[in-house]
Design an enzyme around this catalytic site. Structure first.
Site, PDB file in Angstrom:
ATOM      1  N   LYS A  22       0.834  -1.212   0.000  1.00 24.70           N
ATOM      2  CA  LYS A  22       0.000   0.000   0.000  1.00 24.70           C
ATOM      3  C   LYS A  22       0.869   1.262   0.000  1.00 24.70           C
ATOM      4  CE  LYS A  22      -1.642   1.653   3.944  1.00 24.70           C
ATOM      5  NZ  LYS A  22      -1.433   3.059   4.297  1.00 24.70           N
ATOM      6  N   ASN A  23       1.865   1.308   0.871  1.00 30.03           N
ATOM      7  CA  ASN A  23       2.628   2.554   1.006  1.00 30.03           C
ATOM      8  C   ASN A  23       3.521   2.831  -0.200  1.00 30.03           C
ATOM      9  OD1 ASN A  23       1.344   3.058   3.368  1.00 30.03           O
ATOM     10  ND2 ASN A  23       3.038   2.433   4.707  1.00 30.03           N
ATOM     11  N   CYS A 117      -3.709  12.946  13.124  1.00 31.57           N
ATOM     12  CA  CYS A 117      -4.522  11.779  12.849  1.00 31.57           C
ATOM     13  C   CYS A 117      -4.551  10.921  14.095  1.00 31.57           C
ATOM     14  CB  CYS A 117      -4.008  11.022  11.644  1.00 31.57           C
ATOM     15  SG  CYS A 117      -2.567  10.072  12.010  1.00 31.57           S
ATOM     16  N   ARG A 122       1.041  14.982  13.086  1.00 27.58           N
ATOM     17  CA  ARG A 122       1.987  14.563  12.044  1.00 27.58           C
ATOM     18  C   ARG A 122       2.410  15.768  11.210  1.00 27.58           C
ATOM     19  NH1 ARG A 122      -0.402   8.834   9.986  1.00 27.58           N
ATOM     20  NH2 ARG A 122       1.566   8.685   8.865  1.00 27.58           N
ATOM     21  N   ARG A 397      -8.735   0.298   4.909  1.00 29.92           N
ATOM     22  CA  ARG A 397      -7.823   1.258   4.284  1.00 29.92           C
ATOM     23  C   ARG A 397      -6.569   0.555   3.770  1.00 29.92           C
ATOM     24  NH1 ARG A 397      -5.999   5.923   7.922  1.00 29.92           N
ATOM     25  NH2 ARG A 397      -4.551   5.832   6.197  1.00 29.92           N
TER      26      ARG A 397
HETATM   27  C1  UD1 Z   1       4.723   6.483   6.576  1.00 30.26           C
HETATM   28  C2  UD1 Z   1       3.729   5.369   6.372  1.00 30.26           C
HETATM   29  C3  UD1 Z   1       3.168   4.908   7.699  1.00 30.26           C
HETATM   30  C4  UD1 Z   1       4.311   4.529   8.630  1.00 30.26           C
HETATM   31  C5  UD1 Z   1       5.330   5.650   8.731  1.00 30.26           C
HETATM   32  C6  UD1 Z   1       6.578   5.255   9.516  1.00 30.26           C
HETATM   33  C7  UD1 Z   1       2.829   5.887   4.203  1.00 30.26           C
HETATM   34  C8  UD1 Z   1       1.666   6.363   3.412  1.00 30.26           C
HETATM   35  N1  UD1 Z   1       2.659   5.884   5.516  1.00 30.26           N
HETATM   36  O1  UD1 Z   1       4.015   7.580   7.172  1.00 30.26           O
HETATM   37  O2  UD1 Z   1       2.343   3.779   7.443  1.00 30.26           O
HETATM   38  O3  UD1 Z   1       3.786   4.283   9.924  1.00 30.26           O
HETATM   39  O4  UD1 Z   1       5.768   6.037   7.420  1.00 30.26           O
HETATM   40  O5  UD1 Z   1       7.171   4.138   8.936  1.00 30.26           O
HETATM   41  O6  UD1 Z   1       3.855   5.494   3.670  1.00 30.26           O
HETATM   42  N2  UD1 Z   1       7.801  13.931  10.886  1.00 30.26           N
HETATM   43  C9  UD1 Z   1       8.017  15.256  11.202  1.00 30.26           C
HETATM   44  N3  UD1 Z   1       8.020  16.185  10.196  1.00 30.26           N
HETATM   45  C10 UD1 Z   1       7.836  15.851   8.893  1.00 30.26           C
HETATM   46  C11 UD1 Z   1       7.600  14.496   8.568  1.00 30.26           C
HETATM   47  C12 UD1 Z   1       7.593  13.550   9.572  1.00 30.26           C
HETATM   48  O7  UD1 Z   1       8.188  15.607  12.384  1.00 30.26           O
HETATM   49  O8  UD1 Z   1       7.851  16.740   8.025  1.00 30.26           O
HETATM   50  C13 UD1 Z   1       7.802  12.914  11.960  1.00 30.26           C
HETATM   51  C14 UD1 Z   1       6.444  12.225  12.121  1.00 30.26           C
HETATM   52  O9  UD1 Z   1       5.585  12.973  12.960  1.00 30.26           O
HETATM   53  C15 UD1 Z   1       6.851  10.906  12.726  1.00 30.26           C
HETATM   54  C16 UD1 Z   1       8.198  10.609  12.045  1.00 30.26           C
HETATM   55  O10 UD1 Z   1       8.681  11.859  11.569  1.00 30.26           O
HETATM   56  O11 UD1 Z   1       7.066  11.054  14.111  1.00 30.26           O
HETATM   57  C17 UD1 Z   1       8.115   9.639  10.891  1.00 30.26           C
HETATM   58  O12 UD1 Z   1       7.093  10.064  10.002  1.00 30.26           O
HETATM   59  P1  UD1 Z   1       7.081   9.632   8.459  1.00 30.26           P
HETATM   60  O13 UD1 Z   1       8.125   8.584   8.219  1.00 30.26           O
HETATM   61  O14 UD1 Z   1       7.113  10.837   7.608  1.00 30.26           O
HETATM   62  O15 UD1 Z   1       5.649   8.944   8.343  1.00 30.26           O
HETATM   63  P2  UD1 Z   1       4.656   9.041   7.138  1.00 30.26           P
HETATM   64  O16 UD1 Z   1       5.377   9.185   5.840  1.00 30.26           O
HETATM   65  O17 UD1 Z   1       3.580  10.008   7.459  1.00 30.26           O
END
Ligand code: UD1
Length: 430
Positions: A22-23, A117, A122, A397
């Site tokens: 999915k991701n 969420c 996030r 989802r």
């Molecule tokens: C993706 C996955 C999700 C998975 C997560 C971690 C998808 C669609 N979703 O979510 O299933 O649980 O990776 O493996 O691929 N952060 C910041 N600032 C930013 C971006 C991230 O502070 O600009 C923080 C987030 O709050 C979190 C951490 O970094 O604590 C990791 O987030 P991230 O790897 O970006 O998760 P997603 O891409 O949202």
């Protein structure tokens, strides 16, 4: 409202085939709009998140055609709108990949700001910092991100934390920038590599995906291609943990065993047998599960998306286990539900202390989010008696035909959409 009715107690046995990741699909479907030529993507999981993203892609004017169930053709030649509506973002955060994709292709995009969420706040500061390093002007107002540039120029981005989303968004934008971009402290998840391989198949020049430094040499244009998405590491891991929880014997097939190493390692620690083939992994459960500790970490560490399912297994292990969540701030919402099944779990800060019990007992529950919902299902499959799980749209989802696949392994699980049907099923199986 749909719900699952589950009668626990049957060990899962047999073979189950795993669908596309999915991701990875979310990044790849967004990337597909970056050429005016037709792109065919195979092994797309038919789950709610991919369907919503495809609607968002149609919403900006691209053509989307389902060739058959898991194969989709996208043509981004007719895009007429750079504005991705809140309606899509609120259903699925990853529609923000259209920000990077539209910016790369048209140097302009407007995307509603994603909120927090169920698993915590996030932020997207790293995405924005990255775009700015490529010369993009970013303005946030009225709940929207407005991003534009006269031209995108390669830049050097050091991410302050490992982020999957920002790594993908920056790869998308940078592959059509002028010159070289370097992404440091990049995420290394298998789906990062898959998105990079897909972009390269469209003519991009991305090197180093899968390591923490990704180098992108901008190209002038991307072209059409046909590409098949990698298997879903988390769907596979969920079935592996379901085998452990029910003391079953399951072959999870059509997977890349390398991507499952951290999951297999934990199963071996708790006493299960794990046998690996070229594209399958067999998990043989054991009567006396052993306690262990686990901490979620970016890949190749133990995935946060497997944390609730791991807790469901440890809830049945001898002794006390510790589960530490280091990625998201609010990922223990399922604990209250498991405790209602008789589990003994206490959360302090970002750690859950789990004192194992012999057996859970079925009850009524509500899925708090996608992976937590999956964890409640596998707990219910191991429990004594009947469970009812509400809010299963979260589970839908990310899992295609979850109940159908579980039934082929001998699970007693039915999806019902009315109280009347729920009563009928309970009478039949109870
Ligand atoms: C993706 C996955 C999700 C998975 C997560 C971690 C998808 C669609 N979703 O979510 O299933 O649980 O990776 O493996 O691929 N952060 C910041 N600032 C930013 C971006 C991230 O502070 O600009 C923080 C987030 O709050 C979190 C951490 O970094 O604590 C990791 O987030 P991230 O790897 O970006 O998760 P997603 O891409 O949202």
């Amino acid at each position: 409202m749909e719900q699952y009715i589950i009668k626990g107690g049957n060990p899962l046995n047999g073979r189950v085939s795993i669908g596309g990741a999915k991701n990875a699909a979310l990044g790849i479907l967004a990337a597909a709009i970056m050429t005016d030529e037709t792109v065919t993507i195979e092994n797309v999981p038919n789950v709610r998140d991919t369907r919503v993203l495809l609607q968002a892609i149609e919403g900006i004017g691209a053509k989307v055609k389902y060739v058959y169930n898991n194969s989709v053709q996208i043509n981004g030649g007719s895009i007429c709108d750079m504005n991705v509506d809140y309606e899509y973002i609120k259903k699925i955060r990853a529609s923000y990949y259209l920000l990077g994709a539209l910016l790369g292709k048209y140097k302009k995009s407007e995307v509603a700001l994603p909120g927090g969420c169920n698993i915590g706040s996030r932020p997207i500061d790293q995405h924005i910092k990255g775009f700015k390093a490529l010369g993009v002007e970013v303005d946030i107002s009225h709940g929207k991100i407005f991003a534009k540039a006269d031209k995108l120029v390669g830049g050097h981005v050091y991410f302050d934390m490992v982020t999957v989303g920002a790594t993908i968004n920056l790869m998308l934008a940078a592959c059509l920038a002028e010159g070289d971009t370097i992404l440091e402290n990049a995420a290394k998840e298998p789906h990062i590599v898959d998105v990079a391989n897909f972009l390269n198949a469209m003519g991009a020049n991305i090197k180093g995906a899968g390591t923490d430094v990704i180098r992108i040499r901008g190209v002038n244009r991307l072209h059409g291609t046909t590409y098949s998405i990698i298997p879903d590491q988390i769907e596979a891991g969920t079935f592996m943990f379901a085998a452990a929880c029910t003391r079953g014997d399951v072959v999870v097939q059509d997977v890349i065993p390398k991507h499952l190493e951290s999951i297999s390692a934990k199963l071996i620690e708790v006493g299960c047998q794990v046998i690996e083939g070229d594209d399958w992994v067999r998990v043989i459960g054991c009567e006396n599960l052993k306690s262990t500790n686990v901490k979620t970490l970016p890949y190749p560490g133990f995935p946060t998306d497997m944390q609730p399912q791991m807790a469901a297994v440890l809830a049945l292990a001898d002794g006390t286990s510790m589960v530490t969540e280091s990625i998201f701030e609010n990922r223990f919402k399922y604990v209250d539900e498991l405790n209602r099944m008789g589990c003994k779990i206490k959360v302090e800060g970002n750690t859950a202390y789990i004192e194992g019990i012999e057996q859970m007992s079925g009850t009524q529950m509500a899925a708090p989010d996608l992976r937590a919902g999956a964890a409640l299902v596998i707990a219910a499959l191991s429990a004594d008696g009947v469970s009812e799980i509400e809010d299963i749209e979260y589970i839908q989802r990310g899992y295609e035909d979850f109940d159908g696949k579980l039934r082929t392994l001998g699970a007693v699980i039915e999806r019902v959409d009315s109280e009347r049907d729920a009563q009928k099923v309970k009478l039949k199986i109870g």
